[in-house]
Write an enzyme that holds these catalytic residues in place. Structure first.
Site, PDB file in Angstrom:
ATOM      1  N   ASP A  56      36.480  33.983  40.711  1.00  0.00           N
ATOM      2  CA  ASP A  56      35.782  34.989  39.902  1.00  0.00           C
ATOM      3  C   ASP A  56      36.789  35.607  38.926  1.00  0.00           C
ATOM      4  OD1 ASP A  56      33.022  36.955  40.568  1.00  0.00           O
ATOM      5  OD2 ASP A  56      34.548  37.655  39.177  1.00  0.00           O
ATOM      6  N   ASN A  62      23.419  37.872  45.206  1.00  0.00           N
ATOM      7  CA  ASN A  62      22.502  38.829  44.575  1.00  0.00           C
ATOM      8  C   ASN A  62      21.361  38.118  43.861  1.00  0.00           C
ATOM      9  OD1 ASN A  62      24.308  40.912  45.333  1.00  0.00           O
ATOM     10  ND2 ASN A  62      25.527  40.595  43.478  1.00  0.00           N
ATOM     11  N   GLN A 117      22.451  41.419  40.336  1.00  0.00           N
ATOM     12  CA  GLN A 117      22.726  40.121  39.714  1.00  0.00           C
ATOM     13  C   GLN A 117      22.946  40.304  38.217  1.00  0.00           C
ATOM     14  OE1 GLN A 117      19.665  37.103  40.216  1.00  0.00           O
ATOM     15  NE2 GLN A 117      21.056  35.442  39.636  1.00  0.00           N
ATOM     16  N   HIS A 129      24.456  31.941  42.641  1.00  0.00           N
ATOM     17  CA  HIS A 129      25.855  31.823  43.077  1.00  0.00           C
ATOM     18  C   HIS A 129      26.065  32.643  44.332  1.00  0.00           C
ATOM     19  CE1 HIS A 129      25.522  35.127  40.173  1.00  0.00           C
ATOM     20  NE2 HIS A 129      26.439  35.749  40.895  1.00  0.00           N
ATOM     21  N   HIS A 155      29.034  34.755  46.394  1.00  0.00           N
ATOM     22  CA  HIS A 155      30.367  35.350  46.327  1.00  0.00           C
ATOM     23  C   HIS A 155      31.036  35.191  47.691  1.00  0.00           C
ATOM     24  CE1 HIS A 155      29.660  37.931  42.682  1.00  0.00           C
ATOM     25  NE2 HIS A 155      28.404  37.798  43.060  1.00  0.00           N
TER      26      HIS A 155
HETATM   27  P1  AMP Z   1      26.556  38.782  40.062  1.00  0.00           P
HETATM   28  O1  AMP Z   1      26.725  40.233  39.667  1.00  0.00           O
HETATM   29  O2  AMP Z   1      26.241  38.571  41.503  1.00  0.00           O
HETATM   30  O3  AMP Z   1      25.583  38.084  39.140  1.00  0.00           O
HETATM   31  O4  AMP Z   1      27.986  38.140  39.882  1.00  0.00           O
HETATM   32  C1  AMP Z   1      28.470  37.631  38.682  1.00  0.00           C
HETATM   33  C2  AMP Z   1      29.952  37.409  38.895  1.00  0.00           C
HETATM   34  O5  AMP Z   1      30.385  36.454  37.947  1.00  0.00           O
HETATM   35  C3  AMP Z   1      30.816  38.660  38.689  1.00  0.00           C
HETATM   36  O6  AMP Z   1      31.585  38.875  39.860  1.00  0.00           O
HETATM   37  C4  AMP Z   1      31.679  38.309  37.480  1.00  0.00           C
HETATM   38  O7  AMP Z   1      32.986  38.824  37.595  1.00  0.00           O
HETATM   39  C5  AMP Z   1      31.671  36.799  37.515  1.00  0.00           C
HETATM   40  N1  AMP Z   1      31.822  36.122  36.237  1.00  0.00           N
HETATM   41  C6  AMP Z   1      31.120  36.332  35.112  1.00  0.00           C
HETATM   42  N2  AMP Z   1      31.487  35.464  34.148  1.00  0.00           N
HETATM   43  C7  AMP Z   1      32.442  34.677  34.705  1.00  0.00           C
HETATM   44  C8  AMP Z   1      33.226  33.573  34.227  1.00  0.00           C
HETATM   45  N3  AMP Z   1      33.096  33.127  32.983  1.00  0.00           N
HETATM   46  N4  AMP Z   1      34.103  32.999  35.074  1.00  0.00           N
HETATM   47  C9  AMP Z   1      34.247  33.462  36.344  1.00  0.00           C
HETATM   48  N5  AMP Z   1      33.541  34.482  36.844  1.00  0.00           N
HETATM   49  C10 AMP Z   1      32.660  35.085  36.045  1.00  0.00           C
END
Ligand code: AMP
Ligand code: ZN
Length: 136
Positions: A31, A87, A94, A100, A102
């Site tokens: 992440d 999420n 989300q 995805h 975590h």
């Molecule tokens: P969510 O809030 O569950 O949708 O999680 C999205 C996650 O994606 C967050 O923890 C962000 O830090 C991560 N994220 C967003 N864009 C990227 C990216 N380009 N590469 C890696 N992680 C990302």
């Protein structure tokens, strides 16, 4: 693959990422905004916006993969525990609408915050919810 979906592009290798693991169905990346050291994301290569759209076979494979990634991170980084978080929907936190999981290693004394204030299970809510599963 869904157009304009950043996780589709990352999962399928169109956008480079720090990849920890890859197979025909998934890519696991670090992440970019980690909650803790080792925070990883499991991305299916096939687009599904959320768990409700995810095919059952991929859902089953995802939890086995989560166990494997969590084990390697916990042992390798000497973490004290691991949260596995997933999420669905904006209201649930989300922000990227490609399914995805975590994997968040936890360390004694860390400042990761994912708590909630316990409420109360009312009789009315309990009966309503039990009713949903009566014929399930
Ligand atoms: P969510 O809030 O569950 O949708 O999680 C999205 C996650 O994606 C967050 O923890 C962000 O830090 C991560 N994220 C967003 N864009 C990227 C990216 N380009 N590469 C890696 N992680 C990302
Ligand atoms: Zn996607």
């Amino acid at each position: 693959m869904s157009e304009n979906c950043i996780f589709c592009k990352i999962a399928n290798g169109e956008i480079p990422s720090a990849t920890l693991y890859e197979d025909e169905d998934f890519r696991v990346i670090l992440d970019l905004g980690p909650a803790s050291k080792g925070h990883a994301l499991i991305l299916p290569k096939e687009h599904a916006a959320n768990i409700f759209e995810l095919p059952d076979d991929l859902a089953a494979k995802a939890i086995v993969l989560a166990k494997k990634i969590a084990t390697t991170l916990k042992e390798g980084l000497h973490a004290d525990g691991v949260n596995i978080v997933q999420n669905n929907g904006e209201v649930a936190g989300q922000t990227v609408f490609h399914f995805h999981m975590h994997i968040i290693p936890r360390y004694k004394g860390d400042t990761v915050n994912m708590g909630w204030k316990p409420g109360e299970l009312t009789e009315e809510a309990k009966e309503e919810i039990l009713g949903l599963f009566k014929n399930a």
